[in-house]
Each structure stands twice: as structure tokens, then as C-alpha cells.
Design a protein around this motif. Structure first.
Motif, PDB file in Angstrom:
ATOM      1  N   SER A 104       0.846  -1.261  -0.154  1.00  0.00           N
ATOM      2  CA  SER A 104       0.168  -0.047   0.134  1.00  0.00           C
ATOM      3  C   SER A 104       1.033   1.210   0.004  1.00  0.00           C
ATOM      4  O   SER A 104       0.474   2.208  -0.756  1.00  0.00           O
TER       5      SER A 104
ATOM      6  N   GLU B 220       1.017   4.060  -2.947  1.00  0.00           N
ATOM      7  CA  GLU B 220       0.732   5.371  -2.471  1.00  0.00           C
ATOM      8  C   GLU B 220       1.844   6.285  -2.863  1.00  0.00           C
ATOM      9  O   GLU B 220       1.838   7.467  -3.537  1.00  0.00           O
ATOM     10  N   ARG B 221       3.289   5.854  -2.726  1.00  0.00           N
ATOM     11  CA  ARG B 221       4.230   6.253  -3.069  1.00  0.00           C
ATOM     12  C   ARG B 221       4.358   6.498  -4.643  1.00  0.00           C
ATOM     13  O   ARG B 221       4.703   7.563  -5.294  1.00  0.00           O
TER      14      ARG B 221
ATOM     15  N   ARG C 199       2.005   6.734  -6.731  1.00  0.00           N
ATOM     16  CA  ARG C 199       0.983   7.550  -7.088  1.00  0.00           C
ATOM     17  C   ARG C 199       1.169   8.999  -6.939  1.00  0.00           C
ATOM     18  O   ARG C 199       0.869   9.565  -7.477  1.00  0.00           O
ATOM     19  N   ALA C 200       1.920   9.041  -5.662  1.00  0.00           N
ATOM     20  CA  ALA C 200       2.249  10.377  -5.393  1.00  0.00           C
ATOM     21  C   ALA C 200       3.234  10.898  -6.460  1.00  0.00           C
ATOM     22  O   ALA C 200       3.123  12.053  -6.962  1.00  0.00           O
TER      23      ALA C 200
ATOM     24  N   GLY D 296      -2.262  14.079  -0.811  1.00  0.00           N
ATOM     25  CA  GLY D 296      -2.419  12.593  -0.772  1.00  0.00           C
ATOM     26  C   GLY D 296      -3.654  12.339   0.044  1.00  0.00           C
ATOM     27  O   GLY D 296      -3.973  11.197   0.231  1.00  0.00           O
ATOM     28  N   THR D 297      -4.390  13.534   0.407  1.00  0.00           N
ATOM     29  CA  THR D 297      -5.659  13.294   1.014  1.00  0.00           C
ATOM     30  C   THR D 297      -6.730  13.748   0.709  1.00  0.00           C
ATOM     31  O   THR D 297      -6.495  14.799  -0.081  1.00  0.00           O
TER      32      THR D 297
END
Length: 341
Positions: free
Chosen positions: A277, A281-282, A284-285, A331-332
Motif C-alpha cells: 500500500s 501510494e508512493r 501514486r504520489a 495525498g488526502t
């Protein structure tokens, strides 16, 4: 007894075979024999009949022993006439020529003679012998003495009497003496009976004691075996508890090992998932940093569509876009401020 038939001048006599008939005429013996049958003239004749058969003489003598006790001896003497002519000269055996019966009582006189001779022998023997010895051997000794004395008796031989047999059936003291003599024997027999009873009771008690001891030994053996059973049962339960504890330990160790393996697997899975995950996320960022603003806004709107309530109209202001862009950068995503009509 002779049978005589009477006729006017003569008479006829017939005698039995067991009788010796002697016919005398004018004092002289003219005929003699057993079972004769003849005619005679009663005026000049005399007839005598002497029995030839065995005669039994019962006797019962009372005498006194050497210790002055009255003793009774009884038995039978059997004799017979061996010389009837001699006896007829010594004892009158003449018969009535009318009736054929003896004129005197010759048999009684003969019995008396034999009885007196036997009685004298018995009295002599009793007077010289003690009572106890008489009771132990008196019957046979009395018989022997009577037989020997009568057989050798000169008086009997002279009259032609022969002793055939002597039997002594009993030799008894008086009733009082006999009862007194029986008392020690009765007491001894009673003592023996009491002793036998005592021994029988003692044997019964001994057997009862042996039975009780046997029962006691059986009870002791039973108690010992019950004790062994209790010990064995305790050992079995202890062994069973040890086996159960060992089994439970093995089960616990197995469960703990399985739990540890499961926990390790879960930890590795969580670590892997969280790492994946984080990597997503990394990535994705990193991807968002390379996108153009419009692309970013489009992505934001796509993600927001999943979380925003369904609205009829949406008005996007510059402030909203700035806020969304900021959240994308961080990222939120938070709920936007919208005006819905």
C-alpha cells in the motif's frame, strides 16, 4: 405207656419201640424187648416198661460262692437208659395190667437221683470259687464238672444210666448283686460315652476354630488384595493424569507453535500488504507530481465522485479547485464545500 386190651381170661399188651418191655411170669423173666406185642395171663404175670429214649432233665441250682454270694445255675442234662433190665431191678418200672400206666413214679425218682448228683457237684464248685471268677468262667466250668462227675459216677453206672450231654445255659448272682456288679461297668461305659461326647465336642470346637481362622485369613487376604487394588488404582489414575498432562502439554505446545506460525504469517502478510500500500501510494504520489493540473483535477474529480453525495448541480469555484489541488498534493481527500440546489 403200654396199650392193654382186656379179654375174659387173657389180655394183650402192645408197647412202643422206645420202651423196653419186660414180661415176668411167676417171678422169672420170660421175654424182654422193645416194641413187643404179646398175650399174657394177668394172674401170674408182671410187666415192667423202661424208657429207652433220651431224657432231658432241666435243673436250677442255688448255691453260695466263696465270697458268700448267692448264685443260680441252670441248664439241661440229657441221659438215657443203657441197661433197662438192671434199672428195672433197681427202680420199680412195673405197670398196671389194666390201665398200662406205671404203678409208681420211676421217672421222677430217676430224675431226682441225677439231679442230686449234679447239684452236689455244682455246690462244691461254687463254694470254692469267688463270684467274679464264676461270672467270667463259671458256665463252661460248671458244664465240664457236671459232665465229668456224672459220666464217672459209679451209682449211675450201677443202674445202667448213660449221660448223653450236659448244657449249662446260665450262671447268675442275685438281682441285687448283679445290679451292684453292673454299676462299675455302667459307670465306665458312661464315662467312656461322656469322654466320647467331650472329644466330639472338642473336635467340633477345634473345627469351628479352624473355620474361623480360615475365614479370618480369607478376610486378611481380601483386605490385602483390596489394598493392592487401591494402590494399583491410584497408580493407574496418577499415570493417567501424567499421560493426560503430557498430552495437554503436547497439545498446548502444538497450539502455541501453530499460533506463533499463524501470527508470523499474519505479521508478514500485514507487513507485505502495508508495504505494498505504501509503495502504491508512493508511486501514486510520484505519478501525481508528473501530471498536468488538468489531469490532476480530473483524477480528483473522479475520486471525489466516489465519496460525494449524489447532487443535481455542482458549481466549482476557484477556491474549491485550489483546495482539491492542495489535498491531492497532500495525498488526502476531504469532503469539498459545495452549494447544492
Amino acid at each position: 405207656m403200654a396199650e392193654i386190651r382186656r379179654y375174659p381170661v387173657l389180655r394183650h399188651v402192645r408197647s412202643e419201640p422206645t420202651v423196653q418191655t419186660l414180661h415176668y411170669r411167676r417171678g422169672s423173666l420170660v421175654r424182654a424187648g422193645a416194641g413187643l406185642s404179646f398175650w399174657f395171663r394177668p394172674l401170674v404175670s408182671a410187666i415192667a416198661e423202661v424208657p429207652l429214649d433220651d431224657r432231658e432233665l432241666d435243673f436250677h441250682f442255688l448255691g453260695r460262692s466263696a465270697d458268700f454270694q448267692t448264685v443260680a445255675v441252670q441248664g439241661v442234662i440229657t441221659f438215657r437208659v443203657a441197661e433197662p433190665e438192671t434199672l428195672a431191678r433197681r427202680i420199680d418200672f412195673s405197670i398196671d395190667l389194666d390201665a398200662g400206666a406205671w404203678l409208681r413214679s420211676p421217672i421222677e425218682k430217676l430224675h431226682s437221683t441225677v439231679t442230686q448228683l449234679a447239684q452236689q457237684v455244682v455246690w462244691n464248685y461254687l463254694s470254692k470259687t469267688d463270684l467274679r471268677k464264676l461270672l467270667s468262667e463259671g458256665v463252661e466250668e460248671s458244664r465240664r464238672r457236671i459232665d465229668a462227675a456224672l459220666t464217672t459216677e459209679q451209682q449211675l453206672a450201677e443202674i445202667g444210666i448213660v449221660i448223653v450231654a450236659v448244657r449249662v445255659s446260665a450262671l447268675r448272682p442275685s438281682a441285687e448283686t448283679e445290679k451292684a456288679l453292673e454299676m462299675p461297668t455302667r459307670e465306665r461305659i458312661q464315662e467312656e460315652a461322656d469322654e466320647a461326647t467331650f472329644q466330639r465336642r472338642a473336635q467340633a470346637v477345634e473345627k469351628e476354630r479352624a473355620i474361623q481362622e480360615n475365614e479370618l485369613q480369607n478376610q486378611i487376604e481380601l483386605a490385602r488384595r483390596e489394598e493392592q487394588l487401591v494402590v494399583q488404582q491410584g497408580a493407574n489414575r496418577r499415570r493417567q493424569a501424567e499421560e493426560d498432562a503430557a498430552a495437554n502439554l503436547i497439545t498446548a505446545e502444538s497450539t502455541a507453535a501453530q499460533t506463533s506460525i499463524t501470527a508470523a504469517a499474519d505479521a508478514k502478510r500485514i507487513e507485505f500488504v502495508q508495504g505494498a500500500s505504501a509503495a502504491i501510494e508512493r508511486e501514486r504520489a510520484e505519478l501525481l507530481t508528473t501530471l498536468s493540473p488538468f489531469t490532476t483535477i480530473a483524477l480528483v474529480l473522479r475520486d471525489a465522485a466516489d465519496v460525494l453525495p449524489q447532487v443535481g448541480q455542482l458549481v466549482i469555484t476557484p477556491d474549491l479547485l485550489a483546495t482539491l489541488a492542495g489535498r491531492l498534493t497532500l495525498g488526502t481527500v476531504t469532503g469539498p464545500s459545495t452549494n447544492a440546489e
